[in-house]
Design an enzyme around this catalytic site. Structure first.
Site, PDB file in Angstrom:
ATOM      1  N   ARG A 169     -44.047 -13.454 -13.897  1.00  0.00           N
ATOM      2  CA  ARG A 169     -45.090 -12.592 -13.352  1.00  0.00           C
ATOM      3  C   ARG A 169     -44.526 -11.195 -13.067  1.00  0.00           C
ATOM      4  O   ARG A 169     -45.180 -10.179 -13.292  1.00  0.00           O
ATOM      5  CB  ARG A 169     -45.667 -13.208 -12.080  1.00  0.00           C
ATOM      6  CG  ARG A 169     -46.831 -12.400 -11.514  1.00  0.00           C
ATOM      7  CD  ARG A 169     -47.349 -13.008 -10.230  1.00  0.00           C
ATOM      8  NE  ARG A 169     -48.421 -12.187  -9.680  1.00  0.00           N
ATOM      9  CZ  ARG A 169     -48.790 -12.196  -8.415  1.00  0.00           C
ATOM     10  NH1 ARG A 169     -48.168 -12.985  -7.560  1.00  0.00           N
ATOM     11  NH2 ARG A 169     -49.760 -11.427  -7.991  1.00  0.00           N
ATOM     12  N   HIS A 213     -45.794  -7.654 -14.288  1.00  0.00           N
ATOM     13  CA  HIS A 213     -46.179  -6.624 -13.330  1.00  0.00           C
ATOM     14  C   HIS A 213     -45.299  -5.391 -13.414  1.00  0.00           C
ATOM     15  O   HIS A 213     -45.795  -4.285 -13.302  1.00  0.00           O
ATOM     16  CB  HIS A 213     -46.140  -7.186 -11.912  1.00  0.00           C
ATOM     17  CG  HIS A 213     -47.253  -8.131 -11.632  1.00  0.00           C
ATOM     18  ND1 HIS A 213     -47.572  -8.547 -10.365  1.00  0.00           N
ATOM     19  CD2 HIS A 213     -48.127  -8.754 -12.454  1.00  0.00           C
ATOM     20  CE1 HIS A 213     -48.604  -9.377 -10.416  1.00  0.00           C
ATOM     21  NE2 HIS A 213     -48.949  -9.517 -11.668  1.00  0.00           N
ATOM     22  N   ASP A 214     -44.001  -5.595 -13.500  1.00  0.00           N
ATOM     23  CA  ASP A 214     -43.079  -4.491 -13.653  1.00  0.00           C
ATOM     24  C   ASP A 214     -43.309  -3.357 -12.680  1.00  0.00           C
ATOM     25  O   ASP A 214     -43.527  -2.220 -13.073  1.00  0.00           O
ATOM     26  CB  ASP A 214     -43.159  -3.975 -15.073  1.00  0.00           C
ATOM     27  CG  ASP A 214     -41.885  -3.259 -15.428  1.00  0.00           C
ATOM     28  OD1 ASP A 214     -41.461  -2.382 -14.687  1.00  0.00           O
ATOM     29  OD2 ASP A 214     -41.308  -3.592 -16.446  1.00  0.00           O
ATOM     30  N   VAL A 236     -40.085  -1.356  -7.402  1.00  0.00           N
ATOM     31  CA  VAL A 236     -39.911  -0.595  -6.168  1.00  0.00           C
ATOM     32  C   VAL A 236     -41.164  -0.629  -5.312  1.00  0.00           C
ATOM     33  O   VAL A 236     -41.128  -0.773  -4.112  1.00  0.00           O
ATOM     34  CB  VAL A 236     -39.559   0.875  -6.480  1.00  0.00           C
ATOM     35  CG1 VAL A 236     -39.570   1.703  -5.214  1.00  0.00           C
ATOM     36  CG2 VAL A 236     -38.182   0.925  -7.119  1.00  0.00           C
ATOM     37  N   ASN A 256     -48.748  -6.379  -6.188  1.00  0.00           N
ATOM     38  CA  ASN A 256     -47.395  -6.906  -6.068  1.00  0.00           C
ATOM     39  C   ASN A 256     -47.113  -7.631  -4.768  1.00  0.00           C
ATOM     40  O   ASN A 256     -46.002  -8.125  -4.553  1.00  0.00           O
ATOM     41  CB  ASN A 256     -46.386  -5.762  -6.182  1.00  0.00           C
ATOM     42  CG  ASN A 256     -46.355  -5.171  -7.566  1.00  0.00           C
ATOM     43  OD1 ASN A 256     -46.509  -5.880  -8.549  1.00  0.00           O
ATOM     44  ND2 ASN A 256     -46.177  -3.882  -7.636  1.00  0.00           N
ATOM     45  N   PRO A 304     -54.647  -6.334 -14.398  1.00  0.00           N
ATOM     46  CA  PRO A 304     -55.875  -7.106 -14.216  1.00  0.00           C
ATOM     47  C   PRO A 304     -55.810  -7.966 -12.955  1.00  0.00           C
ATOM     48  O   PRO A 304     -54.924  -8.809 -12.831  1.00  0.00           O
ATOM     49  CB  PRO A 304     -55.928  -7.996 -15.469  1.00  0.00           C
ATOM     50  CG  PRO A 304     -55.035  -7.327 -16.459  1.00  0.00           C
ATOM     51  CD  PRO A 304     -53.961  -6.682 -15.649  1.00  0.00           C
ATOM     52  N   HIS A 325     -50.143 -19.152 -16.925  1.00  0.00           N
ATOM     53  CA  HIS A 325     -50.673 -19.774 -15.715  1.00  0.00           C
ATOM     54  C   HIS A 325     -50.494 -21.290 -15.729  1.00  0.00           C
ATOM     55  O   HIS A 325     -50.902 -21.966 -14.790  1.00  0.00           O
ATOM     56  CB  HIS A 325     -52.152 -19.424 -15.536  1.00  0.00           C
ATOM     57  CG  HIS A 325     -52.382 -18.014 -15.104  1.00  0.00           C
ATOM     58  ND1 HIS A 325     -53.633 -17.466 -14.931  1.00  0.00           N
ATOM     59  CD2 HIS A 325     -51.505 -17.019 -14.819  1.00  0.00           C
ATOM     60  CE1 HIS A 325     -53.521 -16.210 -14.545  1.00  0.00           C
ATOM     61  NE2 HIS A 325     -52.231 -15.912 -14.470  1.00  0.00           N
ATOM     62  N   THR A 326     -49.889 -21.804 -16.772  1.00  0.00           N
ATOM     63  CA  THR A 326     -49.588 -23.236 -16.816  1.00  0.00           C
ATOM     64  C   THR A 326     -48.492 -23.611 -15.832  1.00  0.00           C
ATOM     65  O   THR A 326     -48.305 -24.785 -15.527  1.00  0.00           O
ATOM     66  CB  THR A 326     -49.173 -23.662 -18.245  1.00  0.00           C
ATOM     67  OG1 THR A 326     -49.055 -25.084 -18.289  1.00  0.00           O
ATOM     68  CG2 THR A 326     -47.838 -23.058 -18.642  1.00  0.00           C
ATOM     69  N   ASP A 328     -51.960 -24.804 -12.099  1.00  0.00           N
ATOM     70  CA  ASP A 328     -52.209 -25.855 -13.085  1.00  0.00           C
ATOM     71  C   ASP A 328     -51.918 -27.186 -12.393  1.00  0.00           C
ATOM     72  O   ASP A 328     -50.830 -27.756 -12.530  1.00  0.00           O
ATOM     73  CB  ASP A 328     -51.295 -25.649 -14.296  1.00  0.00           C
ATOM     74  CG  ASP A 328     -51.584 -26.619 -15.433  1.00  0.00           C
ATOM     75  OD1 ASP A 328     -52.460 -27.476 -15.274  1.00  0.00           O
ATOM     76  OD2 ASP A 328     -50.929 -26.503 -16.484  1.00  0.00           O
ATOM     77  N   ASP A 335     -46.935 -26.244 -20.664  1.00  0.00           N
ATOM     78  CA  ASP A 335     -47.627 -27.091 -21.628  1.00  0.00           C
ATOM     79  C   ASP A 335     -49.033 -26.578 -21.882  1.00  0.00           C
ATOM     80  O   ASP A 335     -49.363 -25.434 -21.552  1.00  0.00           O
ATOM     81  CB  ASP A 335     -47.642 -28.544 -21.142  1.00  0.00           C
ATOM     82  CG  ASP A 335     -48.254 -28.690 -19.752  1.00  0.00           C
ATOM     83  OD1 ASP A 335     -49.009 -27.779 -19.328  1.00  0.00           O
ATOM     84  OD2 ASP A 335     -48.001 -29.716 -19.091  1.00  0.00           O
TER      85      ASP A 335
END
Length: 310
Positions: A62, A66-67, A70, A77, A145, A175-176, A228, A236
């Site tokens: 994640r 997001h990167d 700082v 974040n 998003p 999101h698994t 999940d 998976d």
């Protein structure tokens, strides 16, 4: 992770800036001459520590999406974990090769290695990224998003980065694994349209379970929930199976089933194998990892990932 962000996917989905679809020049083994053991140092650190906190694999992925390293207080974040993990890797690299390996590259490498060590897919990570001098909170808010995104918002924000609908579906597959906080989705349970109602797109039995066992109120900001259920530690196809059962946790998950193209992509993934999904996911990760990175004389190499250079 530059505004190193925010993504997901939430992602979200991971990039080195999320501010435009510019393809920068990266290369494999960029540090071969300046810090030959850089990638092994990252890999070894992840290998030696990820077993103590396997949930960090999802958090690091994640973070790559997001990167925004700082700007920890940027809204997207606030729940991104793993900052201290990256700081520790950076400290080891600084001891071996001072002011050489960027934080952006560390995040990109560590997120890949963490996923691999937990049984997930492997993808190529070309390096040579530079860090941003500042991180912009408003940029994070504008380009990442949120979990409340509808399909139009998802399509627009991904397209702004040069990512298509197939990439959207594949990267959402991250999101698994991992967890979320109730605050990211309780509006679906208690106040979807502002009238105290529930999102009709959410399976009623699943919603009832979330209300009774996980998030008893709209104001719960601390409880964590599996994205999940029953499979959060395994990379998976379960996430996609849940989407078709209307059990995607976020509104942005549910949105993937509202468009014929993304719904078709989901069905195609489920008709294939896990290995096939891994291969396609890797391609989208490689594509995303090249978005708007700083290279060459642009940007800096931070000595500490959490401290910007003026």
């Amino acid at each position: 992770m530059s505004c190193l962000t925010t993504v997901a996917l939430s992602l979200t989905l991971f990039l080195v800036g999320l501010v435009g679809p510019i393809q920068a020049q990266l290369q494999m083994n960029f540090y071969a001459n300046t810090c030959p053991n850089a990638e092994k140092i990252v890999q070894d650190f992840v290998s030696n520590h990820i077993s103590n906190a396997p949930s960090l694999a999802a958090a690091l992925l994640r973070m790559h999406f997001h990167d925004c390293f700082v700007r920890r207080d940027a809204a997207p974040n606030l729940t991104v974990r793993g900052f201290s993990f990256i700081d520790k890797i950076k400290a080891v690299l600084e001891a071996h090769c001072p002011e050489t390996v960027s934080c952006a590259d560390i995040i990109a490498l560590a997120s890949r290695d963490a996923i691999v060590f937990t049984g997930g897919p492997r993808w190529s990570v070309p390096t040579g990224r530079r860090d941003g001098r500042i991180s912009n909170a408003s940029e994070a808010l504008a380009n990442i998003p949120p979990p409340t995104s509808n399909f139009t918002n998802l399509q627009t924000l991904f397209a702004n980065q040069g990512l298509d609908l197939k990439d959207l579906v594949l990267l959402s597959g991250a999101h698994t694994i991992g967890i979320s906080h109730c605050s990211s989705f309780t509006n679906r349970l208690y106040n979807f349209t502002g009238r105290g109602d529930q999102d009709p797109a959410l399976d009623s039995e699943y919603a009832a379970n979330l209300k009774s066992r996980k998030c008893p109120s709209l104001n719960d900001n601390t409880t964590i929930v599996e994205m999940d259920p029953g499979s959060r530690k395994t990379f998976d196809l379960s996430y996609y199976q849940l989407l078709l059962k209307r059990r995607g946790l976020f509104q942005s998950d549910s949105a993937l089933t509202t468009n014929p193209t993304t719904l078709s992509n989901i069905n195609q993934i489920l008709k294939g194998s896990v290995e096939g999904f891994f291969s396609e996911f890797a391609k989208s990760m490689e594509k995303m990892g090249r978005i708007n990175v700083k290279t060459g004389s642009v940007g800096v190499v931070r000595k500490q990932c959490s401290v910007a250079i003026s």
